[in-house]
Scaffold this active site. Structure first.
Site, PDB file in Angstrom:
ATOM      1  N   LYS A  79       0.867  -1.178   0.000  1.00 53.08           N
ATOM      2  CA  LYS A  79       0.000   0.000   0.000  1.00 53.08           C
ATOM      3  C   LYS A  79       0.901   1.225   0.000  1.00 53.08           C
ATOM      4  CE  LYS A  79      -3.881   2.078   2.565  1.00 53.08           C
ATOM      5  NZ  LYS A  79      -4.784   1.946   3.740  1.00 53.08           N
ATOM      6  N   SER A 154      -9.670   2.202   2.869  1.00 52.03           N
ATOM      7  CA  SER A 154      -8.742   2.915   2.022  1.00 52.03           C
ATOM      8  C   SER A 154      -7.730   2.018   1.309  1.00 52.03           C
ATOM      9  CB  SER A 154      -7.968   3.940   2.856  1.00 52.03           C
ATOM     10  OG  SER A 154      -7.154   3.284   3.810  1.00 52.03           O
ATOM     11  N   SER A 178     -10.003  -0.097   7.118  1.00 51.82           N
ATOM     12  CA  SER A 178      -9.390   0.103   5.803  1.00 51.82           C
ATOM     13  C   SER A 178      -8.737  -1.132   5.182  1.00 51.82           C
ATOM     14  CB  SER A 178      -8.364   1.230   5.870  1.00 51.82           C
ATOM     15  OG  SER A 178      -9.005   2.473   5.780  1.00 51.82           O
TER      16      SER A 178
END
Lengths: 491, 479, 95
Positions: A79, A154, A178
């Site tokens: 990420k 996210s 997330s």
């Protein structure tokens, strides 16, 4: 070689050891899949081709020398919240569009040391604030199961790459859901460990007391392998916990006989979609079949978790993002006339709407005269919520429910309504407030879209979570489903 | 006419002596190349996290013990949020709600130096320093040097217990002496290791509540503190006497113009939004830790001063001078250990040594004569090997050489003449050579004795024991 | 409670965000809705509850006072929007 992407990390590692293919070939395979489908998904925002090739080569040397660890030669994506030395770390923001960290996050360093091959960085909601991945400076990520829909957020890019098998696994971070919410919406296995289990060093901070790194993978066994490497005390993160790291694969095969599962009515409220509810109920029955007993519990303060979260998370983020001031790194506006002008314009142009909204909320709740009513109150409610769980875990080993109230929603559906967006994390937020480990695992489909089963464990009980998830996955195949267009070699 | 009373409280920022910074492993060396000591943590780069330096707590506890304060068993770091180019993270890590030290006191000398007053210490908390903005010549821009960012400070907040600028200065000096005794800071004011903000208000004598206060920022010398406070008191008194109201505000002292001026009101509107730093956890200090620190506590200035008076028989003045700094006290005690005579040693250190240092512009740490050598000299005066006068000659010679007193005495034959017959011979010769003066003395002009003493000392090149010379002269002249 | 435009401007100033006048109304409305959501907390009685700053009751570890960092100015300053002679440059700071 064409179906390598359908294998789990365990399967890929086996092939590497048998020399059926090299780490370099594996890397090449996934790189090609990314380059062919990323235009569609927009899940990867930075590729690290040179580094990946070099790391894969080193991995092959280790494998040849018989010095391979379980992750040696396994391609991964990070990420874009994790700092990577020499590779851009944007956090999905224009603010950090040109930021190349001079250090690796501890998560990145540990996975590299274990021989994993970083292919690149995944798209995300800006500074991890969002539940749909629409709040990225680099544009929205598409859900591989339906490209008109969001992947969740996210960690939407990480969930999407695993769902489409553009990489066997990816790292994520979870502040209010997330990792788990996108894992549910994309039909992959997402693990958020106990707060402090994995170092936050080098993970760009959103809300320091809630943020926790974790994994998105095809199944629980792979998550266990990743956690084995990622977990552990790090002196550079004062909030990381100096608590022994077990071998998370050790009890994967334990039977679920005698397991006590708690079902909280609060997870099955009016907001829960019927299609999601029926898949989750079926999954619970499956766990019963596997030997678990069900007990009804109550988490009476769940309903204020979203409210509490938006105080704590916003307050912390408003302060954490103050360092984005255009002085030492990051975006600076054109021709600032004085420092005040530099701050205001750099930050206004560098941050997107959702980030600004949260900074404003956080600034407000901390401001003079409001601190007690908001921040201190939220910290007290936080303990009340955590105490609910503490009581529950006196009676049960695990709490199970839906990860999200509904399946993946369409792009733009909630983008203009922050409150509706916030409520899509209603089931996941409490675990962050209480610091508990939690997972989302695929448990079926509703109208063709994946449904996630949410497992919440007691503090440091990741091994049990993984055991339950693995046993469930041994008897179901939801986790091995791949969207048709990504199953075969991508044209 | 109203009589006005001044009320002053000080916030003193003391830079703690550590090798590395409060939250990072970067060096705290002063004066390095700009930004060469600013690491990723000091710069507040994304993703980095603070790591707390243990030594900072050891020093804070030392300070707490030094002012008889309460040491918090649990202290917490908070964030003070504001934007400034030399503040890298947009917040300063400090301690608001649970400071490491609270409720202490410090005794200061006031007035003629013989009376004392106890000043309350509200709290002392740890915080990180900011960087520096440099304004010269960057094409209309400011340059930011963050080497200082993250160096540990102890902010010591006093009660509003001082009633004059001179009391404020006395307190600041006592604190300066204390932190150097405790070796928690070098106290270097030029380098900003010891600086202060003053809260000043004025009220009518007898009024119970305080007047509105102003805060004067960044006073980095004793002289500036005195001048800035006096100036501010005058300004506030003028306002009040003209029926005006003092505004609560922050003012900056301009040493060039000797005045205080208001800082921009926009800064005033700042709201620091303090909250506990979620990157850090509560710091727990247990009794064992405190006891371990206590074991290594040095004798503190006030205790030392009292001991010098009571046990060594020094005057209050001498004791105050000799405990004025850790360095002079250490020097004096080393001299005493060698010489064995307290008052003579005190006199030598205060008069001869300090005088010589002052005229050469030297600090006691740079003294060319070590305490051991000076002690050796004083021992020879005390045991009558030499006279005090010869001692001064030897001291001047020691100042320019590495020789000790005994070496010089032997080499130059300066040993005092204490042999009665030798002195008698010299006296007889002097008396024989001065019949007129002998007449005068015998006629009642007793002060002529001084003339004879001078002649004998000259004849002995200053080496004759003056007491013996006096005694023998008197008895000879009686006959 | 609804935030006024003036409050939005104050918050934006504190947060060093520049908000266009035209957007003030929308911000006021959105933030007010979030605050309304937040006020659900008030349903919970928290008398005698100790504030929880961290999920685990861990205490701070302290590191030894050692210099562990080396000068990396060149590498670090390469990230800066504007730097010269080893200094970060910003528009003139007025004290």
């Amino acid at each position: 070689m064409t179906d390598l992407h359908t294998l789990s990390i365990v399967g890929l590692a086996e092939g590497l050891r048998r020399r059926e293919y090299s780490a370099a070939e594996l890397t090449q395979h996934f790189m090609e899949r990314i380059s062919k489908s990323n235009t569609l998904l927009n899940a990867v925002i930075t590729l690290a081709e040179e580094q990946a090739a070099a790391t894969a080569e080193q991995a092959d040397v280790r494998i040849a020398a018989g010095d391979a660890e379980p992750l040696t030669g396994i391609p991964l994506l990070h990420k874009d919240i994790f700092c990577t030395d020499g590779i851009r770390t944007s956090c999905g923001s224009k603010m950090l569009d040109a930021f190349i960290a001079p250090y690796d996050a501890t998560v990145v360093a540990r996975l590299s040391a274990a021989g994993a091959v970083m292919l690149g960085k995944t798209n995300m909601d800006e500074f991890a604030m969002g539940s749909s991945n629409e709040a990225s400076y680099y544009g929205p990520v598409r859900n591989p199961w339906d490209i008109e829909r969001v992947p969740g957020g996210s960690s939407g890019g990480s969930a999407a790459v695993v769902a489409a098998r553009l990489a066997p696994a990816a790292t994520g971070s979870d502040t209010g859901g997330s990792i788990r919410q996108p894992a549910a919406l994309c039909g992959v296995t997402g693990l958020k460990p106990t707060y402090g289990r994995i170092s936050r060093y080098g993970m760009v901070a959103f809300a320091s007391s809630l943020d926790q790194a974790g994994t998105l993978s095809a199944d629980a066994r792979d998550a266990a392998l990743l956690l084995n490497v990622m977990a552990g005390f790090d002196q550079r993160d004062s909030t990381s916990i100096d608590h022994p790291v077990p071998d998370y694969t050790a009890i994967l095969d334990n039977s679920l006989d005698g397991l006590k599962i708690g079902i909280a009515e609060e997870f099955f409220d009016a907001g829960l979609d019927d299609g999601v509810a029926s898949q989750v109920q079926a999954a619970i029955r499956q766990l019963e079949v596997l030997g678990a007993s069900i007990k009804n519990i109550s988490l009476p303060h769940m309903k204020v978790s979203v409210a509490t979260y938006y105080v704590v998370a916003s307050a912390e983020c408003s302060s954490n993002l103050s360092r984005m001031d255009g002085v030492r790194f990051g975006y600076r506006c054109e021709n600032p006339k004085d420092p005040g002008d530099m701050y205001a314009r750099s930050r206004s142009k560098g941050f997107g709407a959702e980030v600004k909204r949260r900074i404003m909320i956080g600034t407000y709740v901390l401001s003079a005269g409001f601190y007690d009513a908001y921040y201190l109150k939220a910290q007290r409610v936080r303990r009340v919520i955590a105490d609910d769980f503490k009581r529950a875990f006196d009676d049960v080993d695990l709490i199970v429910g839906p990860t999200t109230p509904e399946t993946a929603f369409t792009l733009n559906e909630k983008a203009s309504d922050p409150i509706r967006m916030y409520l899509s994390d209603i089931y996941t937020i409490a675990a962050n407030l209480a610091g508990l480990p939690a997972m989302s695992i695929p448990c079926g489909f509703s109208q063709g879209l994946p449904v996630g089963l949410h497992l919440i464990g007691n503090l440091f009980d990741e091994a049990r979570l993984l055991n339950v998830a693995h046993q469930y996955q041994r008897h179901t195949d939801w986790h091995s489903r791949v969207p048709e267009r990504f199953l075969q070699e991508i044209p | 006419m109203t009589v006005w009373e001044t009320v002053i409280g000080l916030e003193i920022h003391v830079r703690l002596l550590t090798c590395s910074k409060l939250f990072s492993g970067a060096s705290t060396t002063y004066g390095a190349e700009p930004n060469s000591l600013a690491c990723a943590v000091d710069l507040g780069l994304p993703g980095v996290l603070p790591m707390v330096n243990e030594e900072v707590f050891r020093k804070a506890v030392r300070f707490g013990l030094g002012v008889n304060a309460e040491i918090s068993r649990c202290s917490v770091f908070d964030r003070k949020n504001y934007f400034y180019p030399d503040l890298p993270k947009g917040y300063q890590i400090s301690q608001l709600y649970l400071p490491v030290v609270s409720k202490g006191e410090l005794e200061i000398n006031v007035g003629d130096g013989n009376s004392s007053k106890v000043i309350g210490i509200t709290r002392a908390h740890l915080e990180e320093d900011a960087g520096k903005s440099l304004h010269e010549d960057f094409a209309g821009m400011s340059g930011i040097d963050l080497n200082r960012a993250g160096t540990p400070l102890l902010e010591i907040v006093s009660e509003p217990d001082m009633r004059s600028a001179s009391e404020a200065v006395a307190y600041m000096k006592a604190m300066h002496t204390l932190v150097r005794y405790l070796e928690i800071s070098d106290g270097n004011m030029q380098e900003g290791s010891f600086r202060c903000d003053a809260n000043v208000s004025v009220r009518a004598q007898g009024q119970a509540e305080f007047g509105t206060r102003t805060e004067i920022k960044n006073l980095n010398s004793f002289r500036f503190v005195e001048r800035a406070i006096n100036h501010e008191v005058e300004r506030q008194t003028d306002i009040l006497e003209n029926g005006g109201e003092v505004m609560q505000e922050t003012r900056l002292y301009d040493s060039d113009r000797d005045e205080t001026r208001s800082m921009r009101s926009k800064e005033e509107a700042n709201d620091y939004r303090y909250f506990p730093d979620p990157d850090l956890l509560p710091v727990i200090i247990d009794d064992a830790y405190i006891e371990a620190v206590r074991q290594f506590m040095p004798e503190l200035p006030n205790a030392k001063r009292n001991r010098f008076i009571q046990e060594l028989g020094l005057s209050a003045y001498d004791a105050a001078v000799l405990t004025g700094s850790r360095e002079i006290a250490d020097y004096y005690e080393a001299v005493l250990a060698e010489a064995g005579e307290a008052r003579l040693s005190a006199n030598w250190v205060i008069v001869e040594l300090v005088g010589a240092l002052n005229s050469d512009g030297l600090d006691i740490r740079q003294s060319p004569v070590s305490a051991k050598r000076l002690g050796g000299l004083i021992r020879r005066i005390d045991d009558n090997t030499i006279s005090g006068k010869i001692g001064k000659q030897i001291f001047r010679q020691m100042w320019c050489s590495e020789d000790d007193a005994d070496t010089i005495i032997e080499a130059r034959g300066l040993r005092q003449i204490t042999d009665n017959s030798a002195i008698e011979d010299m006296i007889d010769k002097v008396l024989a050579d001065s019949p007129r003066q002998v007449e005068q003395y015998r006629a009642g002009q007793k002060k002529v004795l001084g003339y004879f003493v001078g002649q004998v000392m000259r004849a002995s090149q200053g080496r004759a024991n003056p007491q013996q010379v006096n005694g023998i002269l008197r008895s000879r002249l009686k006959n | 409670m609804v935030l006024s435009g003036a409050q939005v401007r104050d918050i934006a100033w504190l947060a060093r965000l520049q908000i266009d006048e035209a957007d003030i109304g929308q911000y006021a409305a959105e933030l007010s809705r979030v605050l309304e959501l937040i006020r659900q907390m008030n349903e919970v009685d928290t008398d005698d509850v100790i504030a929880m700053a961290h999920p685990t009751d861990a205490v701070q570890r302290l590191r030894a006072d050692k210099v562990t960092e080396v000068d990396q100015r060149e590498k670090l300053q390469a990230l800066a929007p504007l730097a010269e002679s080893g200094l970060y440059l910003v528009p003139r700071v007025i004290e």
